[in-house]
Design a protein around this motif. Structure first.
Motif, PDB file in Angstrom:
ATOM      1  N   PRO A 448       0.839  -1.195   0.000  1.00  0.00           N
ATOM      2  CA  PRO A 448       0.000   0.000   0.000  1.00  0.00           C
ATOM      3  C   PRO A 448       0.874   1.245   0.000  1.00  0.00           C
ATOM      4  CG  PRO A 448       0.228  -0.831   2.220  1.00  0.00           C
ATOM      5  CD  PRO A 448       1.038  -1.755   1.348  1.00  0.00           C
ATOM      6  N   SER A 449       0.524   2.225  -0.795  1.00  0.00           N
ATOM      7  CA  SER A 449       1.294   3.463  -0.856  1.00  0.00           C
ATOM      8  C   SER A 449       0.525   4.444  -1.722  1.00  0.00           C
ATOM      9  CB  SER A 449       2.695   3.180  -1.415  1.00  0.00           C
ATOM     10  OG  SER A 449       3.531   4.302  -1.249  1.00  0.00           O
ATOM     11  N   ASP A 450       1.198   5.520  -2.126  1.00  0.00           N
ATOM     12  CA  ASP A 450       0.566   6.476  -3.027  1.00  0.00           C
ATOM     13  C   ASP A 450       1.654   7.217  -3.791  1.00  0.00           C
ATOM     14  OD1 ASP A 450       1.569   8.486  -1.319  1.00  0.00           O
ATOM     15  OD2 ASP A 450      -0.251   8.499  -0.118  1.00  0.00           O
ATOM     16  N   ALA A 451       1.240   8.203  -4.580  1.00  0.00           N
ATOM     17  CA  ALA A 451       2.159   8.881  -5.491  1.00  0.00           C
ATOM     18  C   ALA A 451       3.317   9.555  -4.763  1.00  0.00           C
ATOM     19  CB  ALA A 451       1.386   9.916  -6.313  1.00  0.00           C
ATOM     20  N   ARG A 452       3.096   9.997  -3.532  1.00  0.00           N
ATOM     21  CA  ARG A 452       4.157  10.716  -2.814  1.00  0.00           C
ATOM     22  C   ARG A 452       5.397   9.862  -2.624  1.00  0.00           C
ATOM     23  NH1 ARG A 452       1.093  12.283   2.506  1.00  0.00           N
ATOM     24  NH2 ARG A 452       0.447  10.107   2.169  1.00  0.00           N
ATOM     25  N   SER A 453       5.211   8.544  -2.541  1.00  0.00           N
ATOM     26  CA  SER A 453       6.353   7.669  -2.296  1.00  0.00           C
ATOM     27  C   SER A 453       7.307   7.606  -3.481  1.00  0.00           C
ATOM     28  CB  SER A 453       5.864   6.254  -1.965  1.00  0.00           C
ATOM     29  OG  SER A 453       5.213   5.672  -3.094  1.00  0.00           O
ATOM     30  N   MET A 454       6.857   8.042  -4.662  1.00  0.00           N
ATOM     31  CA  MET A 454       7.707   7.980  -5.853  1.00  0.00           C
ATOM     32  C   MET A 454       8.124   9.354  -6.361  1.00  0.00           C
ATOM     33  SD  MET A 454       8.019   4.782  -6.150  1.00  0.00           S
ATOM     34  CE  MET A 454       8.895   4.663  -7.702  1.00  0.00           C
TER      35      MET A 454
END
Length: 752
Positions: A448-454
């Protein structure tokens, strides 16, 4: 206080493994005292019994009989394992509730201590203390652990510190924390990507806690001027050599145990705290996570054997799945307000404690493992830490020398952008699409994650000439889930109707772009690889870069034979959630399919290696995408640059410089000659000049001499007729096809 000494506690001595629960009543706060300096208390307990009584109705006091009973319906009684009154200091709480856990950790048993209660009840004060004034349970635990590490080198301690804000876990020990992944592996909870620091003194732990608290999410509201908006988890990782095995061969038998200290965010009644806006959303998220925690406890104490325990319904419950129902010795300290105005919340907290008291855990010792001896011993640890520090310092200096060094996502000058919607998908968007010479790079997060992690990839990719789009997939980040629920997150579901590949195609249509480079981590990398291996979607893909791709197996046998896009695989082999050994056969297939020119790897042994830093991975990405090493000091001029000159006799000559100054270096000098393109251009020129038949006769001729050798070399330079390399895009790049021919071929591929 009312509780038995640990050595006499029947539930501890029996080894039954039940969760022990204690209540700590904090002193009254100024807001809880009326104008006449009176506190209207709702709690009562006797020194002879660990039973806490709570009256839920203001007004006349409630009478409790000598046997603990009462006929008043407004009183509730809760039997716990101990009650600490308002006069008790934290050390008294630790002596009873904390010290036995540290003893168990040193004996090889995993342990957890939790602080639970309403906002403003003193949970953080109990667990973490007040910097510079009084130690919390964490500080006292550190002193006991280091006291047991007697300097023999047989015990080492590491610390990790994280927070769970809403559903996102982040590292509190990193200045720019990125989301962490919580999962279970081999019957144990693992936090992927969490950093650890070797600690050897209580002062180092105190400094670490102070550093993490500064990054923890807090807000000010009516009930608490510094209300924690996240669950904080500090973990001591203790590696202890078995007695008598501190000396010997190259390996050592150790038990690796952990003490998990959890400061839960406070439950909150919005009517009382009077929060709104972002704080209201935070309060709802906190209450929802605690609701899931209560559901887990109720399922565990259920007498029905088939009751499902909903650990996976929340990141918090997944994180605590060892502590509640797992192989772990657990203690819960419930922090309570004595004020009558909070009686309902106090009773609710006590009800949760009583429920936890019914939960039964395992309490077996962790199995010993034989590890290389180099971890143990203060000298060896110090040397390893020094080497790692030097490597990281060198990596930091190298990162600063990169062209985008020091640039952050959103930098108005060099990486402009921010949040915007592309259709219904919320994205982080960096760079100018209209002026990006290399087109679009879609960078996809894991699960689980979102765009901020990339977003960390954006400065490098924008520098390389890309417009960077980091989407929040539906159901993640700020993009709402699809109407029929969450999209599939397995690699074999990537190309399903309405799935991730369809989402990426929709983004390209909205952007008016035919093709893109796909970059991803975990789930996102699996999507990229699945699209490249799909006959339907491969036309959209120029190149792919996959970090730890969640791609367990081919959906159909031989699926990877379809891949035409140049591929970069990035992998840290010690990653606990992505096995290189399992993916290696698939990597071999890709390498065999694409060849050395179109397949590349960036692998390291450990995630802590400098080669796995964000700067090192960004450099590898840019080098792969542009065929140029972005680090100036590592660049090599492919061939001697030529320029016109005049010889001593006045004749015009071409000068091939063996010395090139950095200021004179251009990208054309750094790129190696595309011999295939040159050979194809010669064939095209011969065909247009009507000389192609003669050229073919020469190529097929048999004979010796310099001319025959030259023709053989020319023949070897021509590209092989292979469907993995002769893509429409490559044929256009070679000058054999026009842009229109390429578009027509790709349209036919899409239909097929």
């Amino acid at each position: 206080w009312t509780c038995l000494p640990p050595s006499q506690h029947p539930r501890m001595c029996s080894g039954a493994g039940h969760v022990l629960t204690y209540a700590r009543i904090r002193p009254a706060l100024e807001r809880e005292i009326d104008e006449e300096q009176r506190l209207h208390s709702c709690v009562g307990h006797r020194t002879a019994s660990p039973i806490l009584h709570v009256t839920t109705k203001p007004g006349k006091p409630v009478v409790v009989e000598a046997d603990g009973s009462s006929n008043d319906p407004n009183i509730r009684s809760f039997e716990l394992d101990g009650v600490f009154g308002e006069e008790c200091e934290t050390f008294a709480v630790y002596t009873t509730a904390g010290r036995p856990l540290v003893d168990s950790v040193l004996e090889g048993v995993n342990c957890t201590i939790l602080c639970y209660g309403m906002t403003g009840s003193g949970k953080t004060y109990t667990m973490l203390g007040e910097h510079g004034r009084e130690e919390g349970l964490v500080g006292f635990a550190a002193r006991q652990l280091f006291g047991a590490a007697d300097g023999s080198g047989c015990t080492t301690v590491e610390c990790g510190f994280m927070q769970l804000y809403s559903t996102c876990a982040t590292d509190l020990l990193l200045p720019a924390p990125r989301p962490l992944k919580i999962c279970r592996r081999e019957a144990e909870v693992i936090v992927e990507g969490q950093s650890r620091r070797i600690v050897s003194t209580p002062s180092e732990v105190e400094a670490l806690v102070a550093e993490g608290i500064k990054r923890r999410r807090v807000t000010s509201q009516k009930l608490n001027s510094a209300s924690s908006r996240s669950h904080a988890v500090l973990t001591f990782y203790v590696r202890r050599a078995e007695q008598g095995d501190c000396e010997g061969d190259d390996t050592i038998a150790v038990r690796c145990t952990k003490l998990v200290c959890v400061d839960l965010a406070g439950s909150e009644r919005v009517k009382e705290s009077e929060v709104d806006g972002a704080a209201l959303k935070e309060a709802r998220a906190i209450n929802l996570s605690l609701f899931h925690l209560i559901r887990v406890v109720n399922a565990l104490k259920s007498e029905q054997a088939k009751t499902r325990v909903p650990y996976a319904d929340s990141p918090l419950t997944l994180l605590l799945s060892d502590a509640l129902g797992g192989n772990c010795r657990t203690t819960l300290v419930v922090s309570l307000s004595p004020a009558q105005e909070h009686a309902s919340q106090t009773a609710s907290s006590c009800s949760f404690a009583v429920a936890c008291r019914s939960v039964r855990n395992g309490a077996s010792r962790v199995t010993t493992r034989r590890l290389p001896r180099d971890w143990q011993g203060s000298d060896a640890s110090a040397a390893a830490a020094k080497r790692k520090k030097e490597d990281l310092r060198a990596a930091g200096e190298e990162a600063r020398r990169l062209p985008w060094g020091g640039v952050t996502p959103g930098d108005p000058e060099r990486c402009a952008g921010g949040r915007r919607n592309v259709g219904i998908i919320s994205c982080l968007f960096y760079g100018d699409l209209s002026s990006a010479p290399c087109g679009v790079a879609i960078v996809m997060h894991g699960n689980p994650s979102d765009a901020r992690s990339m977003a960390w990839t954006a400065p490098a990719l924008v520098h390389a000439g890309y417009c960077v789009v980091c989407p929040d997939m539906p159901g993640f980040g700020l993009t709402p889930p699809p109407p029929d629920g969450r999209i599939g997150t397995r690699s074999e579901q990537a190309c399903d109707p309405g799935g991730p590949a369809h989402i990426v195609e929709g983004l390209l249509i909205e952007l008016g772009v035919r093709r893109c480079c796909l970059i991803g981590y975990d789930w996102g990398a699996g999507i990229a690889l699945s699209m490249a291996a799909s006959t339907k979607y491969k036309r959209l893909v120029e190149k792919i870069a996959c970090m730890h791709p969640a791609y367990a197996r081919e959906k159909t046998p031989g699926e990877l034979r379809v891949v035409q896009a140049a591929t970069l695989i990035l992998w840290a082999e010690d990653n606990a959630f992505h096995s290189w050994a399992k993916f290696k056969p698939l990597a071999s297939k890709l390498k065999q399919r694409l060849g050395a020119k179109r397949y590349a790897e960036h692998r390291t042994k450990r995630e802590s290696d400098a080669a796995w830093s964000e700067a090192a991975r960004s450099r590898a990405l840019v080098k792969f995408l542009t065929d140029l090493d972005p680090l100036p000091q590592a660049q090599v001029v492919a061939a001697r640059p030529e320029r016109s000159a005049i010889a001593a006799n006045g004749c015009d000559i071409t000068r091939c410089d063996g010395i090139v100054f950095r200021d004179d270096v251009t990208n054309d000098m750094l790129r190696s000659t595309d011999t295939e393109a040159e050979a194809c251009a010669a064939v095209v020129r011969a065909e247009r000049a009507g000389e192609l038949p003669a050229l073919l006769r020469e190529l097929s001729g048999v004979g010796g001499g310099a001319h025959a050798s030259a023709m053989a070399s020319f023949a070897r330079a021509l590209p092989p007729l292979d469907d993995s390399t002769m893509t429409p895009a490559r044929l256009e790049a070679l000058g054999v096809w026009s842009a229109g021919a390429r578009a027509a071929a790709e349209a036919l591929q899409a239909r097929g």
